[in-house]
Design an enzyme around this catalytic site. Structure first.
Site, PDB file in Angstrom:
ATOM      1  N   CYS A 101       0.960  -1.191   0.128  1.00 54.41           N
ATOM      2  CA  CYS A 101      -0.131  -0.115  -0.027  1.00 54.41           C
ATOM      3  C   CYS A 101       0.696   1.220  -0.104  1.00 54.41           C
ATOM      4  CB  CYS A 101      -1.028   0.041   1.241  1.00 54.41           C
ATOM      5  SG  CYS A 101      -2.402   1.046   0.937  1.00 54.41           S
ATOM      6  N   HIS A 157      -4.008  -5.190  -0.461  1.00 58.71           N
ATOM      7  CA  HIS A 157      -3.677  -5.652   1.200  1.00 58.71           C
ATOM      8  C   HIS A 157      -3.791  -7.411   1.066  1.00 58.71           C
ATOM      9  CE1 HIS A 157      -3.450  -2.035   3.911  1.00 58.71           C
ATOM     10  NE2 HIS A 157      -4.043  -1.520   2.622  1.00 58.71           N
ATOM     11  N   GLU A 186      -2.885  -9.277   3.145  1.00 64.28           N
ATOM     12  CA  GLU A 186      -3.150  -9.671   4.863  1.00 64.28           C
ATOM     13  C   GLU A 186      -4.752  -9.558   4.970  1.00 64.28           C
ATOM     14  OE1 GLU A 186      -3.717  -5.394   5.336  1.00 64.28           O
ATOM     15  OE2 GLU A 186      -2.472  -6.619   4.277  1.00 64.28           O
TER      16      GLU A 186
END
Length: 379
Positions: free
Chosen positions: A270, A354, A356
């Site tokens: 990001c 992202h 995650e």
């Protein structure tokens, strides 16, 4: 209590307040995720923003400490259609309204979030004021006087004060099983295979969890840590985290990261991707209304594979501004913006989205293992 959401262009939305009272200003944006409101609220990348959730009912499973993505909420305000009157989940510890009251966050419900989202898609993200005490005219004026997100360095507000070793979650949480004991819901983590330093520009807890699950021992350092101090730690790799604000305003970070190129393998997520874009001679620009939600399609240009991804950013990297030794590896299929880059000569790569999740799909979780393999190859 009545609340007003006033946009800088004069558009007004009235509703009912919940949580704290008072006045708050920030950039108004929207998130299309159907779940994960607590992760959104506690994501440091939302610093300085009033967030609208497009899903109609929010708060139905309450709030619990295990799902927070940082030590405290970061949104400046929260706009929803309906606040659930019941918080029903065995992990819930308090209602969303109680959580907002505790942390001084203003929420507003009974807003036509569909109309608000369509307006932002047409007019673009803009400054706004959320208030329970000002008149409509005063609220619009407060929005106009609030700082713009462009040129704004918010990393200094969210970065850690001192270095620390990530030691939370010594075990990895798997799917909950309410029949067995809580111990039955955990599995042991893999052994440490490499040591890395993670720059904290507003890092989410789940990124640190994922790095540990990939076999990394992680030391988190402040955003102002000099490159020399990082290299003196002799890590096997370096991670650049997500974070809030305008990446172009972080020249002091660009300069230090540039000194690390070619010294150690580097992975960015990001804001980390945007910082690398500047380090590689590129530029960033503000998106009209940003990418925020768990349903963004991204294409890997190397394989042709398409992933549905979780995203939260309002800026993007200009693909025509890079050095020639930088390759665009991923693009957003909605607007063709850059979603990933890599250096052709050095072990450096990053993604704009992202992997995650938290919340969102796990299509891109393999990047953490890819980074671990890259670090192994570079030892």
């Amino acid at each position: 209590m009545k609340a007003i959401l006033a946009l800088e262009d004069g558009r007004l939305f009235e509703g009912r307040a919940f949580g704290a009272t008072g006045t708050s200003t920030g950039e108004i944006c929207f998130n299309t995720s159907m779940t994960g409101y607590q992760e959104v609220i506690t994501d440091p990348s939302y610093r300085g923003q009033i967030v609208t959730m497009t899903y109609p009912q929010i708060g139905n499973y309450g709030v619990n400490p295990d799902d927070a993505e940082s030590a405290s909420p970061h949104v400046r305000g929260f706009v929803i259609g309906e606040l659930s009157p019941v918080a029903s989940n065995y992990r819930s510890r308090q209602t969303l309204a109680e959580y907002f009251s505790e942390h001084g966050i203003i929420g507003i419900e009974h807003v036509d979030t569909r109309a608000l989202t369509k307006h932002l898609r047409s007019a673009g993200a803009m400054r706004a004021c959320l208030t329970t005490e000002l008149t409509a005219e005063e609220a619009v004026e407060a929005a106009l006087k609030s700082p713009s997100m462009e040129g704004c360095d918010l990393v200094q507000e969210v970065t850690v004060g001192d270095p620390y070793a990530w030691e939370q979650d010594s075990r990895r949480f798997t799917l909950p099983n309410v029949v067995t004991s809580q111990e039955g819901n955990w599995m042991e983590l893999p052994p440490i295979r490499s040591r890395i330093v993670a720059y904290d520009f507003g890092v989410k807890y789940n990124i640190l969890r994922r790095l540990r699950q990939a076999g990394f021992e992680v030391e988190v350092v402040p955003s102002t840590t000099p490159a020399e101090a990082v290299l003196n730690r002799n890590p096997d790799g370096i991670f650049l985290s997500n974070g809030p604000g305008d990446p172009a305003a972080l020249g002091y970070i660009h300069g230090e990261v540039k000194k690390l190129i070619g010294k150690k393998p580097i992975f960015g997520i990001c804001l980390g991707n945007q910082i690398l874009g500047h380090v590689f001679g590129g530029k960033t620009f503000k998106l009209k209304f940003g990418h925020r939600g768990g349903n963004q399609p991204v294409k890997d240009l190397r394989t042709g594979k398409i992933s549905i991804t979780s995203q939260n950013h309002g800026f993007a990297v200009d693909p025509d501004s890079f050095d020639t030794n930088v390759e665009v590896t991923h693009i957003n299929l909605n607007d063709d913006t850059v979603e990933g880059i890599r250096h052709k000569d050095y072990p450096v790569f990053s993604v704009q989205y992202h992997p995650e999740a938290a919340p969102g799909p796990h299509d891109a979780a393999y990047f953490f293992d890819e980074f671990a393999d890259l670090v192994d190859q570079s030892k």
